[in-house]
Design a protein around this motif. Structure first.
Motif, short mmCIF file in Angstrom:
data_model
loop_
_atom_site.label_atom_id
_atom_site.label_comp_id
_atom_site.label_asym_id
_atom_site.label_seq_id
_atom_site.Cartn_x
_atom_site.Cartn_y
_atom_site.Cartn_z
N LEU A 1 -5.89 10.24 -2.67
CA LEU A 1 -7.20 10.27 -2.02
C LEU A 1 -7.16 9.46 -0.73
CD1 LEU A 1 -10.08 11.33 -2.31
CD2 LEU A 1 -10.65 9.23 -3.55
N GLU A 2 -6.39 8.38 -0.72
CA GLU A 2 -6.26 7.54 0.48
C GLU A 2 -5.32 8.17 1.50
OE1 GLU A 2 -6.72 3.26 -1.90
OE2 GLU A 2 -4.75 4.04 -1.35
N PHE B 1 3.18 -2.32 -5.26
CA PHE B 1 3.13 -3.33 -6.32
C PHE B 1 1.83 -4.12 -6.14
CE2 PHE B 1 3.97 -7.24 -8.56
CZ PHE B 1 4.77 -6.86 -9.64
N ASN B 2 0.94 -4.00 -7.13
CA ASN B 2 -0.37 -4.67 -7.04
C ASN B 2 -1.10 -4.33 -5.75
OD1 ASN B 2 -0.09 -5.89 -9.56
ND2 ASN B 2 0.83 -7.73 -8.71
N ARG B 3 -1.06 -3.03 -5.43
CA ARG B 3 -1.75 -2.48 -4.26
C ARG B 3 -1.22 -3.02 -2.94
NH1 ARG B 3 -3.34 2.00 -4.80
NH2 ARG B 3 -4.87 1.81 -3.16
N HIS B 4 0.02 -3.48 -2.92
CA HIS B 4 0.68 -3.89 -1.69
C HIS B 4 2.08 -3.26 -1.65
CE1 HIS B 4 -2.37 -7.09 -2.08
NE2 HIS B 4 -2.33 -7.13 -0.75
N MET B 5 2.52 -2.91 -0.44
CA MET B 5 3.86 -2.39 -0.29
C MET B 5 4.86 -3.53 -0.29
SD MET B 5 4.29 0.79 -0.34
CE MET B 5 3.09 2.09 -0.64
N CYS B 6 5.85 -3.43 -1.15
CA CYS B 6 6.81 -4.51 -1.32
C CYS B 6 8.21 -3.98 -1.01
CB CYS B 6 6.74 -5.02 -2.76
SG CYS B 6 7.52 -6.62 -2.99
N ILE C 1 12.14 12.00 9.28
CA ILE C 1 10.71 12.30 9.45
C ILE C 1 10.07 11.19 10.30
CG2 ILE C 1 8.53 12.70 8.26
CD1 ILE C 1 10.22 13.50 5.79
N GLU C 2 9.62 11.56 11.46
CA GLU C 2 9.05 10.57 12.39
C GLU C 2 7.55 10.46 12.19
OE1 GLU C 2 9.24 9.21 17.08
OE2 GLU C 2 10.19 11.06 16.42
N GLU C 3 7.15 9.62 11.26
CA GLU C 3 5.75 9.30 11.03
C GLU C 3 5.68 8.09 10.11
OE1 GLU C 3 4.47 12.96 9.17
OE2 GLU C 3 4.47 12.01 7.20
N ALA C 4 4.56 7.40 10.12
CA ALA C 4 4.39 6.25 9.23
C ALA C 4 4.38 6.74 7.79
CB ALA C 4 3.09 5.53 9.55
N PRO C 5 5.10 6.06 6.91
CA PRO C 5 5.18 6.51 5.51
C PRO C 5 3.82 6.55 4.81
CG PRO C 5 6.88 4.89 5.97
CD PRO C 5 5.96 4.90 7.15
N PHE C 6 2.93 5.62 5.17
CA PHE C 6 1.61 5.56 4.55
C PHE C 6 0.56 5.32 5.62
CE2 PHE C 6 4.57 4.37 1.21
CZ PHE C 6 4.12 5.11 0.12
N THR D 1 6.06 0.61 7.95
CA THR D 1 6.55 1.35 9.12
C THR D 1 7.77 2.20 8.82
OG1 THR D 1 7.88 -0.58 9.76
CG2 THR D 1 5.67 -0.38 10.72
N ARG D 2 8.50 1.88 7.74
CA ARG D 2 9.73 2.62 7.42
C ARG D 2 9.87 2.75 5.91
NH1 ARG D 2 13.22 -1.27 11.43
NH2 ARG D 2 12.78 -0.18 13.39
N SER D 3 10.44 3.87 5.48
CA SER D 3 10.71 4.04 4.05
C SER D 3 11.92 4.94 3.88
CB SER D 3 9.51 4.65 3.32
OG SER D 3 9.36 6.01 3.64
N ALA D 4 12.57 4.80 2.74
CA ALA D 4 13.72 5.65 2.38
C ALA D 4 13.54 6.09 0.93
CB ALA D 4 15.03 4.88 2.54
N THR D 5 13.67 7.39 0.70
CA THR D 5 13.55 7.95 -0.63
C THR D 5 14.76 8.82 -0.91
OG1 THR D 5 11.13 8.01 -0.45
CG2 THR D 5 12.13 9.37 -2.17
#
Length: 514
Positions: free
Chosen positions: A24-25, A283-288, A438-443, A449-453
């Motif tokens: 939803l967010e 984690f607890n509504r924060h990106m860790c 993929i050039e965009e903010a992960p969330f 600013t960066r993520s890897a999956t």
């Protein structure tokens, strides 16, 4: 193109609560990705055999308004952590008159859930399939989930069916969990197109290490403080699963989930068990983040979550042969050299001709219970497990600039990926490894600013399945807990069919190494 999410059981609905809060967010209703564009309702059906979790979701003012009341189906009495009770097609129980408006309460829960799913599919302009979210250990997620996927396959034919399945703790969540998981895995292998497995223990270890490192970095020298900080709750486990699902189901903004990535990874019917890891984790509504926020650290943080069997303690120990009942003979193990037991082997073959199905299983069962020869053979397999297919998403606002196919950075990251996910000989990395930049903010909501999956189809999945099967067979041979299943119509032949089905999964993945 539309996909419906089917949340079944306590774990499936708790994960669903976290997932839909995040969706939803991150994916507003107007984008028509996970929501009906006419009603703004979530394309989801929530099913449980007791009201607690579903009612808790409906009391959550942040997301309760997105669910269609007719898509909330539950009853009152639970399934007692028993796969057979959840799977039963004849079990009846009282329902809540306020839930499932318009539903025929005389219908079994699985039929009501399937009817809600059918109506949701009919609303879609083009229905692609279902993503089932459930756990494997209990009675509702495993048993009712199994009944639903069989009925779904009969009703919707070739429509896609992928699952998000939670593997239980090996220490034991319920005494029936080994049987429950065996039955669930067997039905998934027979009916699902792709199975995304999340192992509770692996996630728990990852989160505990992550939080401990963060606590240490923040100056918490006291061991008690570190231990408290590293305590991981079920909510945290669900948050981490949801973080991965967000990237799997929507790698890129406004990209609709069409199952194509999962189908490419589950490249053959025999190989459909997938695993996925991401960095950072919610984690607890924060990106860790696991480590620093540089690209190199982000990629390494995701790859470090991949368990390498060669670095772990051996999963298999010599299992003592079952005691010999008076007046009976135990068939010779197929792992024992033939020249040492020629007469016994010939007798076993003769017996198998008289009782083909059961005797064949008994011979195999005795082989599974064999001693050092088996353990040594599979210890070698632990060290050489490889990967059939891999996909990686490197997502960030500077992804194209920093990670380009024309720069050494791309080659370096791809080399790290193929080193961690070493491919089988018959499917080289050039064909089986895919990297998306993929050039965009992960969330959108979180400061990230960066993520890897990474998503992989690895032969090492045979290790926990074999360990599960070994334990289940021992319990079955001891006739432990069988009466809990027989009272709901599950007999010996059903167990034998399930064991042989899982044996086929193990054989398929281990043969991929040859």
């Amino acid at each position: 193109m539309s996909t419906v999410l089917l949340h079944v059981g306590q774990a499936g609905n708790q994960i669903g609560q976290e997932l839909w809060t995040l969706l939803l967010e991150e994916s507003p209703m107007k984008e028509d990705i996970f929501f009906d564009k006419f009603t703004n309702k979530a394309r989801a059906v929530l099913v449980d055999s007791e009201p607690k979790v579903v009612k808790h979701i409906m009391e959550d003012k942040n997301i309760s308004f997105i669910f269609d009341q007719q898509n909330l189906q539950y009853t009152q009495s639970g399934r007692g952590n028993n796969w057979a009770l959840g799977y039963s097609a004849t079990y009846r129980e009282p329902t809540d008159p306020h839930i499932g408006a318009g539903a025929d309460e005389s219908m079994p829960l699985y039929e009501r859930a399937l009817e809600a799913l059918r109506k949701e599919a009919e609303k879609a302009d083009y229905f692609l399939g279902v993503m089932l979210v459930h756990s494997l250990a209990g009675g509702t997620g495993s048993g009712l989930g199994s009944r639903l996927i069989e009925s779904y396959r009969d009703t919707f034919g070739k429509a896609y069916l992928a699952t998000t399945s939670v593997w239980p703790h090996s220490s034991g969540e319920t005494p029936l969990q080994h049987y429950n998981t065996c039955f669930s895995m067997s039905r998934l292998q027979e009916n699902a197109d792709a199975v995304l497995l999340f192992q509770n223990e692996t996630i728990m270890k990852t989160l505990s290490k992550l939080i401990t490192l963060k606590s240490t970095a923040q100056g918490h020298k006291d061991h008690h403080a570190i231990n408290m900080a590293s305590a991981v709750t079920m909510k945290n486990l669900n948050e981490s699963i949801v973080t991965v699902l967000r990237h799997v189901m929507q790698p890129q903004k406004e990209e609709k989930f069409d199952f194509s990535e999962l189908m490419n990874l589950a490249c053959m019917p025999a190989y459909k068990m997938l695993e996925a890891h991401t960095n950072p984790l919610l984690f607890n509504r924060h990106m860790c983040y696991a480590g620093e926020k540089s690209w190199s650290a982000v990629v390494d943080g995701a790859l470090s979550q991949v368990q390498l069997p060669a670095t772990q303690e051996p999963l298999f120990r010599p299992i003592p042969k079952p005691s010999k009942p008076p007046g009976t003979a135990i068939p010779t193990s197929k792992f024992i050299p033939k020249e040492e037991h020629k007469e016994d082997t010939q007798q076993a073959i003769a017996d198998s001709k008289k009782r083909e199905g059961v005797k064949r299983f008994e011979e195999w069962f005795e082989g599974e219970m064999a001693g050092p020869q088996k353990v040594e053979a599979f210890s070698q397999l632990e060290k050489q497990h490889q990967t059939i297919c891999t996909t990686a998403y490197f997502k960030g606002i500077d992804a194209t600039e920093e990670i380009s196919r024309t720069q050494p950075t791309y080659k370096s990251f791809r080399d790290r990926l193929t080193q961690r996910f070493k491919t089988v000989n018959w499917n080289p990395a050039s064909e089986s490894t895919t990297v998306r930049i993929i050039e965009e903010a992960p969330f959108r909501r979180f400061d990230c600013t960066r993520s890897a999956t990474v998503i992989g189809n690895r032969t090492s999945i045979s290790l926990p399945i074999r360990k599960l099967l070994d334990t289940s067979i021992q319990k079955f041979h001891a006739k432990a807990y069988l009466h809990w299943y027989s009272q709901y119509g599950i007999e010996k032949d059903d167990f034998l069919h399930t064991f042989e089905s899982l044996r086929g999964v193990i054989d398929a993945y281990e043969s991929a190494l040859l």
